[in-house]
Every structure is written in C-alpha cells, then in structure tokens.
Write an enzyme that holds these catalytic residues in place. Structure first.
Site, short mmCIF file in Angstrom:
data_model
loop_
_atom_site.label_atom_id
_atom_site.label_comp_id
_atom_site.label_asym_id
_atom_site.label_seq_id
_atom_site.Cartn_x
_atom_site.Cartn_y
_atom_site.Cartn_z
N LYS A 115 14.02 -0.67 -11.49
CA LYS A 115 13.93 0.70 -11.01
C LYS A 115 12.92 1.50 -11.82
O LYS A 115 12.85 1.38 -13.04
CB LYS A 115 15.31 1.37 -11.09
CG LYS A 115 15.37 2.74 -10.44
CD LYS A 115 16.80 3.27 -10.49
CE LYS A 115 16.88 4.66 -9.84
NZ LYS A 115 18.26 5.20 -9.87
N SER A 132 2.99 -4.38 -1.85
CA SER A 132 3.42 -3.88 -0.55
C SER A 132 3.75 -5.03 0.38
O SER A 132 3.06 -6.05 0.40
CB SER A 132 2.34 -3.02 0.09
OG SER A 132 2.77 -2.58 1.37
N LYS A 157 -1.43 2.21 -4.54
CA LYS A 157 -0.17 1.90 -3.86
C LYS A 157 0.56 3.17 -3.44
O LYS A 157 1.16 3.23 -2.36
CB LYS A 157 0.72 1.06 -4.79
CG LYS A 157 2.12 0.74 -4.22
CD LYS A 157 2.06 0.08 -2.85
CE LYS A 157 3.37 -0.60 -2.45
NZ LYS A 157 4.54 0.27 -2.46
N HIS A 166 -1.18 4.39 -0.37
CA HIS A 166 -0.78 3.47 0.70
C HIS A 166 0.55 3.92 1.30
O HIS A 166 0.71 4.00 2.52
CB HIS A 166 -0.67 2.06 0.13
CG HIS A 166 0.07 1.08 1.00
ND1 HIS A 166 1.45 1.10 1.15
CD2 HIS A 166 -0.36 0.05 1.77
CE1 HIS A 166 1.82 0.14 1.97
NE2 HIS A 166 0.74 -0.52 2.36
N ASN A 167 1.52 4.22 0.44
CA ASN A 167 2.83 4.63 0.93
C ASN A 167 2.78 5.98 1.61
O ASN A 167 3.51 6.23 2.58
CB ASN A 167 3.84 4.67 -0.22
CG ASN A 167 4.28 3.28 -0.65
OD1 ASN A 167 3.60 2.29 -0.40
ND2 ASN A 167 5.42 3.20 -1.30
N GLU A 193 1.61 5.41 4.97
CA GLU A 193 2.75 4.80 5.68
C GLU A 193 3.69 5.88 6.22
O GLU A 193 4.17 5.79 7.35
CB GLU A 193 3.48 3.88 4.71
CG GLU A 193 4.68 3.17 5.24
CD GLU A 193 5.38 2.36 4.14
OE1 GLU A 193 6.60 2.49 3.99
OE2 GLU A 193 4.68 1.62 3.42
#
Length: 513
Positions: free
Chosen positions: A84, A137, A193, A196-197, A200
């Site tokens: 986490k 990803s 990243k 990227h999210n 998304e």
C-alpha cells in the site's frame, strides 16, 4: 502455521515483497519467464498461499523475514515492493535499505505519488542505493500476463532492470515490442503512471455518459447498448475500455436475471490517482478539464445526501425533446465520444510534457504512447497515431494540432455540439462531453474573455495587465483619476485615460458607499 527454511544465499534473480494479488501475480509472471523469484509478505500466510497454489509455476524462494529475503538475492540485488502506498511503503523501504548494500536496487511498483518517489530516490541515493519508481498498469491480469511498465530512476538501474522488464511486459500486437521503456529520472515513472490513470478516469466517465444517453434518451436496453459498443470497438474507438464496456453491458446478473449494470449502486469509488493528476495539473498550470470533471463526477456520485436533497427540491425544466432519428443520434454519440477521448489524451500528454519541463525529465512522449499499446488499461487503437505525431514533431505544442488529429476531431465537431446541446436542453449530465467541447472552443478561440478577468484583477488587486498595442506591464489608478502607469520600468510614463475628470472621485464614492 508452516515455517520456511531460509532460502539459499545469493540464489534469486529478483525479489517481490507484498503478496496481495498484484504482487503475487507479478512474482508469478517473473517465475513463468524463468527467473528465480524471492517472495516475502509481512503475513507469512499469504506467502504460504502463493507457494501452495502456484509453486509449480517456477522457482520461488519464500522468506519469513526481510533479512532472509534480501540475503536470498543475487548481487546487485533487486527487490520490488508491492504494498500500500504511503507509510507502509516507507516502512518497507527502510527495512530493505537496512539490509542492502551500495548498488542494490529497490523498486516501488505501487501507485505512489511521484513527489514521494522523488523524496525516496534522493534519500536512498545518499545511502548508495538505487530507487526506482515503477508504474505498472494492467490490473491483476496485466501483472500476471504482461503489464505496461513505466520505470523511472537512474539509467544504471534501468540497465540492470531492462532485460527483466522487457521479458515480463506486454507485447504490442503490431510489432511485438515490449510495452516498457526508461521514462526518466527519479519520479518520472510514477508521474507518467499517475497521468495514465487520470486519462483512464476521463475515458471511463465519457464512455459512461454515452451509455447513459443511449439508455435514458433512446430507451435502449443494456444489452442493446453493449452491442453498439462492440460495433464501435471495430473502428476508431477500438480500445480495452470499449471492449470491457460491451462485455459488462451484456452481462446478466445471476441472482435476479436483470442486466448486471442495473443492480450496481451508482457510486464510483477511487484510489486517488485521478485527484493527484488534477492537483498536479493545477500546480503546473495545465488545463486537464476532462480529467477534472471525471474526478468530480465520482465525488458527485458518492455524495448521496446532496443527491437526495437535490432530487426533492431541484426541478429539471427540460425541453423534453424527442429524438426523431435514433441512428443519427447514436452516430453523433460515437463521434462525441471519440472527440472527448482525444481531448483527454491530449490534455494528459500536455501534463506529462509540462512535468518533464519543470522537473528536468527527458521524457519521450511518443515512446509513452508506444508502451501504452498493450497491457495497460487505456490501450487504444489511436495510440500508434499519437506516437507518429510525436515522431513527426517531437516538440509538438498541442497534440490536437497534429494534422491527423486535427482532421479527426474537426470531423466530429458538428455531432459533438448536437450531443452536448441535446444533453443540456434535456437534463442529461455530461460533464466530460461538455467540458471537453468547451476546452476545444477555448483553445481555438482567437480572443478569450480573459482580458476582462485581468482588468478586474488590476482593479481590485493592482495585478497589472499587458496591452495589445504596446510592450510592458501597466496599471490603471481605478479609484483616483484612472491614469495608466507602466509598472515594469520601461518607457511610456503616465498616460491619463479618464474621460471624465471627476471619474476617479465618483469611483471612490461608489466603492466606499
């Protein structure tokens, strides 16, 4: 509880600590590619479960303690953390670092905030250790069968990791190229990243807006809408998320026999990367309007108390228009969806470019599109076109201005406007459709109302302004005689702009009364 014998020293090629689904699947992916994999988890039971269920898939070396885990790795050691984000990651990093030696590599494969990655990389560098922030990803399936991998850190660390990551990454259908590359220094991998999210988020929301319009405005069933998405997936909209949408919409709930989508609470959760993308864009001054509205849409969906209050008191006042040509409307939706998706990607790439500029990262934007072609959640047919756009012009100011994308989005605009106008008139929430169209109009406008905003700022805060007909910065003495003063020390002196000699006194009276 079973116990493990300490693994032989210097036996494993690479290690993974954190045996939740993503970590265990990544370890299995490595083992399936012939690597000897050390595995560890704070709860030994999870390590035991991996060995019991998947131990036959390759050479695993389980450990109960971090000390044994590190000892089982070949030098220079590579340990991937899959835990986490936040405090737990910091704790594992520190424990690993205590047992590692200069030249060893710690890799964080979680969704860490890039500023944390930069901090960690700098701190570990002082101890002689390499730290790699690695975006991964593709979800659980990608981790097992081949994700898109976005590593940042030192070039030396990339040289050590490159053969391994290229082996386990997804391979593009077009040319078989591995979907990984060196992104840039320190936090660059996690930054990419994160964006990227964010893309998304926008992609998922605008797909959902198209579904909502077909359902409510046309009265189509979930299965019928799913069939349309399946058709769209054969054209320019071909992508993983469109394919997923078609599958979900055609799925029937086993308990009730109803469409699966109809039995899900309409509350979309999030883990924070969309919000990080928007917060970072605000800091960088990049207008990621589609991503922002998609993030806010999730917040709206989760605020049940406000939604219930609104449903009791706020009226629609809609035009109640009837759609006379359903096929034309569906075609319009398809084009509006494509255009809005293009805006989301364009805004995301602008944020990556700005981040690279601010933080000194040499990020190849075309390469980022290339490694998103397979494995990752936002893989889409037009990513090849994005790569080609940046190959034509590595310094492309605006992705939408590339000849291919300019033609593509221009072709969608009339349909896009019809969809947004219909939604506004008839009470359908389309935050990403609408904000993306507004961005499109703002970015192409020859003159924006920002001139008035800046005049207002100068009035109440003396923030100055620039003129269209002269160099320099200026300020008007609004509450005095309305004279204009050049404030940057250049030539121009003072010019008196007040037509009424008593205008300053009148303005002062008005503002104090």
């Amino acid at each position: 509880m079973a116990t493990f014998e300490p693994s032989p020293r210097d036996s494993a090629d690479i290690g993974v600590t954190g045996m939740a689904v993503m970590g265990s699947n990544l370890a299995r992916n490595l083992a399936r590619h012939g690597y000897k994999v050390a595995i560890h988890n704070r709860s030994v039971a999870k390590t035991e479960a991996v060995i019991a269920e998947h131990g036959s898939e390759g050479a695993f070396f389980p450990s109960e303690s971090i000390a044994d885990f590190v000892a089982s790795l070949k030098a220079p050691r590579v340990a991937i953390i899959m835990v986490k984000a936040g405090g737990p990651t910091d704790a594992v990093i520190e424990e690993l670092a205590e047992h590692m030696e200069p030249g060893d590599i710690i890799v964080d494969g979680g969704n860490a905030l890039y500023t944390d990655t930069r901090r960690r990389e700098a701190a570990l560098k002082e101890r002689g250790l390499n730290f790699v922030g690695m975006g991964v990803s593709g979800g659980e399936e990608g981790a097992l069968n081949g994700p898109s991998i976005m590593p940042g850190g030192s070039p030396e660390a990339w040289e050590r990791l490159s053969p391994i990551l290229r082996d386990i990454a997804a391979k593009a259908d077009e040319d078989g190229e591995p979907c990984t590359t060196y992104v840039g220094a320190d936090g660059a991998g996690h930054f990419v990243k994160m964006v990227h999210n964010g893309i998304e988020y926008a992609d998922m929301q605008v797909i959902s807006e198209a579904y909502d319009m077909m359902s409510k405005a046309l009265g189509m069933s979930a299965a019928e809408i799913g069939d349309r998405f399946a058709q769209w997936n054969e054209g320019d909209l071909e992508s993983f998320l469109i394919d997923v949408t078609a599958t979900v919409l055609k799925h029937v709930d086993a308990r009730t026999g109803k469409p699966f989508v109809d039995i899900i609470l309409d509350r979309a959760a999030q883990k924070g990367t969309g919000a990080w993308t928007v917060q970072t864009a605000l800091d960088l001054g990049v207008p990621v309007t589609g991503i922002a509205e998609a993030t806010f849409a999730r917040f709206v969906s989760g605020d049940i108390a406000q939604r219930e209050a609104a449903q009791k008191t706020l009226q629609a006042h809609t035009a109640d228009e009837q759609i006379t040509d359903p096929e034309q409307f569906i075609d319009d939706l398809q084009k509006a969806l494509y255009a809005s998706k293009l805006v989301a990607y364009a805004q995301g790439f602008e944020e990556i470019a700005k981040g690279a500029e601010v933080y000194g990262w040499d990020i190849d934007l075309g390469a980022m599109a290339r490694i998103w072609r397979a494995g990752c959640i936002i893989r889409a047919k037009f990513l090849d076109r994005i790569t080609e756009a940046y190959e034509r012009d590595a310094n492309l100011t605006l992705l939408l201005a590339d000849p291919y994308f300019a033609e593509a989005i221009n072709d969608c605009v009339p349909a896009w406007r019809r969809v947004v106008a219909f939604a506004a008139a008839n009470g359908f929430p389309v935050p990403v459709f609408a904000s993306s169209l507004s961005y499109y109009d703002a970015i192409r406008a020859e003159r924006l109302p920002a001139a008035l905003v800046q005049a207002q700022r100068d009035y109440f805060g003396a923030h100055t302004y620039q003129r269209v007909d002269a160099e320099g910065s200026y300020h008007v003495e609004w509450t005095r005689d309305r004279s204009e003063t050049r404030t940057d020390g250049g030539e121009g002196g003072v010019t008196h702009g007040a037509v009424d000699p008593q205008a300053g006194e009148k303005m002062q009276e008005a503002t104090t009364s």
